[in-house]
Design a protein around this motif. Structure first.
Motif, PDB file in Angstrom:
ATOM      1  N   TRP A   1       0.968  -1.287  -0.138  1.00 17.09           N
ATOM      2  CA  TRP A   1      -0.061  -0.309  -0.085  1.00 17.09           C
ATOM      3  C   TRP A   1       0.760   1.346  -0.056  1.00 17.09           C
ATOM      4  O   TRP A   1       0.385   2.062  -0.474  1.00 17.09           O
TER       5      TRP A   1
ATOM      6  N   ASP B   1       0.343   4.222  -2.924  1.00 13.92           N
ATOM      7  CA  ASP B   1       0.259   5.451  -2.481  1.00 13.92           C
ATOM      8  C   ASP B   1       1.330   6.404  -3.314  1.00 13.92           C
ATOM      9  O   ASP B   1       1.077   7.553  -3.695  1.00 13.92           O
TER      10      ASP B   1
ATOM     11  N   PRO C   1      -1.416   8.106  -5.824  1.00 10.22           N
ATOM     12  CA  PRO C   1      -1.624   8.572  -4.615  1.00 10.22           C
ATOM     13  C   PRO C   1      -3.328   9.213  -4.745  1.00 10.22           C
ATOM     14  O   PRO C   1      -3.550   9.421  -5.900  1.00 10.22           O
ATOM     15  N   ARG C   2      -3.891   9.036  -3.478  1.00 11.45           N
ATOM     16  CA  ARG C   2      -5.406   9.893  -3.636  1.00 11.45           C
ATOM     17  C   ARG C   2      -4.931  11.361  -3.235  1.00 11.45           C
ATOM     18  O   ARG C   2      -4.159  11.704  -2.765  1.00 11.45           O
TER      19      ARG C   2
END
Length: 753
Positions: free
Chosen positions: A394, A398, A402-403
Motif C-alpha cells: 500500500w 500510494d 496517490p489519493r
C-alpha cells in the motif's frame, strides 16, 4: 359605474379592497383578533377549525412563506374587462374560501394578468381600463387609469393621459441601495422575455439601464411559478459578478414571494471555498483560458507515477521488484477505464496486486525441473489476500497512484506551474501554497474535482459501520422493550396468551431507519453544499465577463442546458471574458440558442447617455447605445480638480449628494484609501455597504448597480469598457473629475473649475 361618481369614491373603493385583502392575509398569518386562540377562547369551534385549516393549507402550499416575504404593495393593479368583470393584480395570488375558490387577487404571473402588461389602445386584449394602484404599506396613495376602450365614456378622474406616470415615477424615485422589483411597470418587450419558454438557452442582451437584470430576476420568479414542482425540487441558481451585486439584488425575489433561489458568485460555487484574494488581470486571464482544462489533466496524469527505477517490496522473505515496465502496464490498463483519478485507484490497486501475485507465485510455486506451476487457484487467491495485508504494497500504491484532493492539486500546481505553461504564464500565476483562493481559482478547483473524482470506499465503509451501530442499538432497544413487556404480562397473567411486542411490528433495521434525522434543508441550501448538483435553471448576469473555465463549471451544473444569460458585450472588461455569445455557447449547444435584445434605456437620462456613448464611439464609430426613455434637462459636467484630488472629490461629493437617494464615487482602486479618508462615513473595501448615502467603488464593483448621482474620478485610468460602465450608473446627475489627463471623448462636457 356611472359618470357622476367622484374620484374620492374610487379611492375609497380601492382602499376597502386593500383593507379586505390584508384582513385575509392577517387571518392566514394568524395575526387577527379572530385568531385560532381567540376563537377557541370564545368557544367558536367552527371558526377555530376553519382558521386552522386555512393556516395549514397556507403553510403547506408555501403561501405563508410568500406572504411573510412580500412587503409593501401586495396589490398594484386592476384590469376592467369589456364584459364588466374586473381582476385585481398582485405579487402573489389569493383565493376566497368558497367552493369555487374564487380568485381575490390574481398573481402577476398568471395568464389572466398578462393583458395588464401587454394591452394597448390598438390591441386592448379585451380590456376597457387598466388601473395602477400605488400604496404605502396598506394605504392607497394614488390611482392611475389608462383608457383602452375609447368608446367607453366612463371616467373616474384618475385618467393618466400619457400612460407613463407610474413608470416615470418609478424611474425618478430615490434609490435605496437595493434593487426594487419592476412588477408594476413591466413593459411589453420585457414581458415577452420573462415568459419565454423554460427549456434551452436564452441570451438577453442589452445596454446599460435596459432592465436586463430586473427582467432576469422576474423571469426566475415566473419560472418558479409556472414550473413549481420541477424547480422547487432542482432549485434555480442566479450567478452575479460580485458579492456587492448579489446584496443589491437580494431583496427582489423575496418581494415577489420567492425565496427558494441560490444567489452566488463564481467564487462561491465550490463548497467549502470562498474566494477572498484578488488576481492580477494577467493571472486571471491565464487561469480562465480553455486550455487550462488540458493543463490540469496533464498535472493529474503526472501524479500517476512510475518507479524510479524500481520499488522493492519484501513479502514473506522474498523481495519483489516493481519496475517501470510492470507499473506502466498497470497504469495504462487503469487509464483505459476512463475513470476519474481517485475513482480509478481501485482498478490500479487490483492490477498491482495481480502483478505482485504473479511475481511471487512464479518465485515460490514453479517446479524447478519442468517449469510448471505447483499452485492451484486457491493458492493464488491466498497469496493475493496475503499481499493485500502487506503495508509495503500500500505504500507503493500510494507512491504510484496517490489519493489527491482538488485543493492540494491546484495549490501545488500554482506553486510550481513550470513545465505545464509558458514561462510568462507561469510567472503570472505562480503563488505560495498558503495563499487564499481567488475567483479565477474556483473553476480550476472544480475542474480538478471533476478530473479526480472520489474514491468513496472509505466513506461507504464508514457509513456501513455507522449503520451497523445504529441497527445494533435499535435491536437492543427492541430487546429491552420485549423483555419488559413479557415480564409485565407474565406477572399479571398465568395463561399462555400471546404477548404483542415491538418485535411483532418492526424489525431492528426499519426501527433504525425511522430514527435517522431527516434533511430539512431547502433545495437551494442542499445545492449550495453539493458540487455535483444539477440545477433546474441557471441565470447568469454579466455573462460576457465569465472566462471559458467558468463556463465549464456552470455547464456542469446545467446538464439540461436550461439557462438565461444576461449581459452586454460592449461592457466586457475582464481580460478572461469571452464577450461573444457564439464563442461562449458553441462548445456546449452549437447554434441551438435564442437571442433577444432590449433596446430601451430606462435608467440613464439622454444627457448622460450622450456623453457615455461618445466614449465608446471614439473606439467603435458604429456603436449605437440603447435609447433613453427620458430626459432630465440636467447635463453632466467634467472638471479638472483644483488643488489636491481628495479635497476636490470631497467638494464634488457635497455638491452631488442628493437630498434623498444614493451617490457613488467611482474611482481607481489605488485611490480608495486616500479618498475614503476625506469622505465622512465612507470606507474602502471589497464588499461596500450600498445602503449608505455615499459609497466608494471601482468600475468593476459598480457593474449592474445604479445610483441617483455618480462622481467618476480620473477617467483616463480606465479602459473604454470600464469607463462606459462608470458613466452609465446615474439616474439623475453625473460629474467627472480629473487631474491631468482626460479622454478626448469627454472634452465636450468640460466645464469650469
Amino acid at each position: 359605474m356611472s359618470n357622476t361618481e367622484f374620484p374620492d369614491d374610487e379611492l375609497r373603493r380601492e382602499q376597502e379592497f386593500i383593507d379586505g385583502l390584508y384582513a385575509r392575509v392577517d387571518v392566514l398569518r394568524g395575526e387577527t383578533e379572530t385568531s385560532v386562540t381567540d376563537a377557541l377562547a370564545q368557544g367558536d369551534k367552527p371558526m377555530q377549525a376553519r382558521l386552522e385549516r386555512d393556516i395549514l393549507v397556507a403553510e403547506r402550499s408555501g403561501l405563508l412563506a410568500a406572504l411573510n416575504a412580500v412587503d409593501g404593495s401586495l396589490c398594484f393593479g386592476r384590469i376592467d374587462l369589456a364584459d364588466g368583470t374586473a381582476h385585481h393584480i398582485g405579487r402573489i395570488g389569493l383565493r376566497e374560501d368558497d367552493a369555487e375558490h374564487t380568485p381575490v387577487l390574481i398573481d402577476w404571473r398568471a395568464d389572466v394578468a398578462r393583458p395588464f402588461y401587454l394591452a394597448t389602445g390598438f390591441t386592448p386584449m379585451g380590456l376597457r381600463r387598466r388601473r395602477h394602484i400605488t400604496t404605502e404599506g396598506r394605504t392607497v396613495t394614488s390611482l392611475h387609469d389608462e383608457i383602452l376602450d375609447l368608446g367607453d365614456a366612463t371616467r373616474t378622474g384618475y385618467e393618466d393621459h400619457n400612460g407613463d406616470a407610474v413608470l416615470l415615477a418609478a424611474l425618478n424615485s430615490a434609490r435605496t441601495g437595493r434593487m426594487s422589483d419592476i412588477v408594476q411597470t413591466i413593459q411589453a418587450e420585457q414581458d415577452e422575455i420573462i415568459r419565454a419558454p423554460y427549456r434551452g438557452v436564452l441570451v438577453v442582451e442589452g445596454g446599460p439601464g435596459t432592465g436586463k437584470t430586473a427582467v432576469a430576476l422576474h423571469r426566475a420568479a415566473y419560472l418558479l411559478y409556472e414550473y413549481r414542482e420541477l424547480l422547487a425540487r432542482r432549485a434555480v441558481l442566479i450567478v452575479g459578478p460580485n458579492p456587492a451585486f448579489l446584496g443589491y439584488i437580494g431583496e427582489v425575489l423575496p418581494s415577489l414571494g420567492e425565496t427558494g433561489v441560490l444567489l452566488a458568485t463564481v467564487g462561491e460555487l465550490f463548497p467549502g471555498v470562498k474566494a477572498t484574494a484578488t488576481d492580477t488581470p494577467e493571472a486571471a486571464a491565464v487561469k480562465g483560458r480553455a486550455d487550462m482544462a488540458e493543463v490540469l489533466a496533464a498535472v493529474v496524469r503526472d501524479r500517476q507515477a512510475l518507479p524510479d527505477p524500481v520499488i522493492a517490496i519484501e513479502h514473506d522473505r522474498e523481495v519483489l521488484m516493481l519496475d517501470d515496465g510492470l507499473v506502466s502496464v498497470a497504469r495504462e490498463r487503469t487509464r483505459a477505464a476512463r475513470l476519474p483519478h481517485n475513482a480509478a485507484r481501485e482498478h490500479f490497486e487490483g492490477h498491482i496486486l495481480n502483478t505482485l501475485t504473479e511475481l511471487y507465485a512464479e518465485r515460490v510455486g514453479t517446479d524447478p525441473y519442468d517449469g510448471s506451476s505447483l499452485l492451484d487457484a486457491s493458492d493464488i487467491t491466498q497469496i493475493r489476500d496475503e499481499l493485500a495485508e502487506n503495508p509495503e504494497v500500500w505504500s507503493a500504491v500510494d507512491q504510484l497512484w496517490p489519493r489527491i484532493g482538488p485543493r492540494r492539486l491546484v495549490a501545488d500546481f500554482l506553486a510550481e506551474p513550470e513545465g505545464y505553461v509558458s514561462e510568462a504564464d507561469a510567472a503570472a500565476i505562480r503563488r505560495p501554497v498558503t495563499r487564499a483562493w481567488t475567483v479565477a481559482d474556483v473553476p480550476l478547483l472544480d475542474e480538478a474535482a471533476e478530473l479526480l473524482g472520489e474514491d468513496d470506499r472509505v466513506a461507504r465503509a464508514r457509513a456501513e459501520r455507522e449503520r451497523e451501530t445504529q441497527v445494533a442499538y435499535a435491536q437492543g432497544v427492541l430487546d429491552v422493550s420485549y423483555a419488559s413487556r413479557t415480564y409485565e404480562f407474565e406477572d399479571k397473567h398465568d395463561d399462555d396468551s400471546e404477548v404483542l411486542s415491538a418485535h411483532d411490528i418492526i424489525d431492528a433495521e426499519r426501527f433504525a431507519e425511522r430514527q435517522e434525522e431527516a434533511d430539512h434543508r431547502s433545495a437551494a441550501e442542499r445545492a449550495a453544499a453539493d458540487r455535483t448538483w444539477a440545477f433546474g435553471h441557471i441565470i447568469v448576469d454579466e455573462a460576457q465577463e465569465l472566462s471559458p473555465m467558468a463556463w465549464r463549471l456552470l455547464m456542469r451544473r446545467s446538464p439540461t442546458r436550461s439557462m438565461t444569460l444576461v449581459g452586454d458585450p460592449a461592457q466586457t472588461a475582464e481580460a478572461a471574458g469571452v464577450g461573444s455569445w457564439a464563442d461562449i455557447l458553441a462548445p456546449y449547444v452549437e447554434d441551438r440558442w435564442e437571442h433577444t435584445r432590449l433596446g430601451v434605456n430606462y435608467r440613464t437620462p439622454a444627457e448622460i447617455m450622450e456623453l457615455a456613448a461618445a466614449v465608446v464611439r471614439a473606439e467603435h464609430p458604429g456603436f449605437e447605445p440603447p435609447s433613453s426613455v427620458r430626459s432630465t434637462g440636467v447635463r453632466p459636467w467634467v472638471r479638472q480638480a483644483a488643488g489636491e484630488l481628495p479635497e476636490a472629490v470631497a467638494k464634488a461629493v457635497a455638491e452631488l449628494t442628493p437630498d434623498e437617494g444614493r451617490l457613488a464615487v467611482i474611482a481607481p482602486r489605488e485611490l480608495h484609501r486616500s479618498l475614503a479618508a476625506r469622505l465622512d462615513g465612507v470606507t474602502a473595501g471589497a464588499e461596500p455597504d450600498l445602503t449608505r448615502t455615499v459609497v466608494l467603488l471601482d468600475p468593476r464593483q459598480a457593474k449592474g448597480l445604479e445610483f441617483d448621482s455618480v462622481l467618476v474620478v480620473e477617467p483616463a485610468r480606465y479602459g473604454t469598457s470600464d469607463l462606459y460602465v462608470a458613466l452609465t450608473r446615474a439616474t439623475q446627475r453625473l460629474g467627472v473629475l480629473y487631474t491631468d489627463l482626460l479622454p478626448g471623448a469627454l472634452a465636450t462636457g468640460v466645464t469650469g473649475p
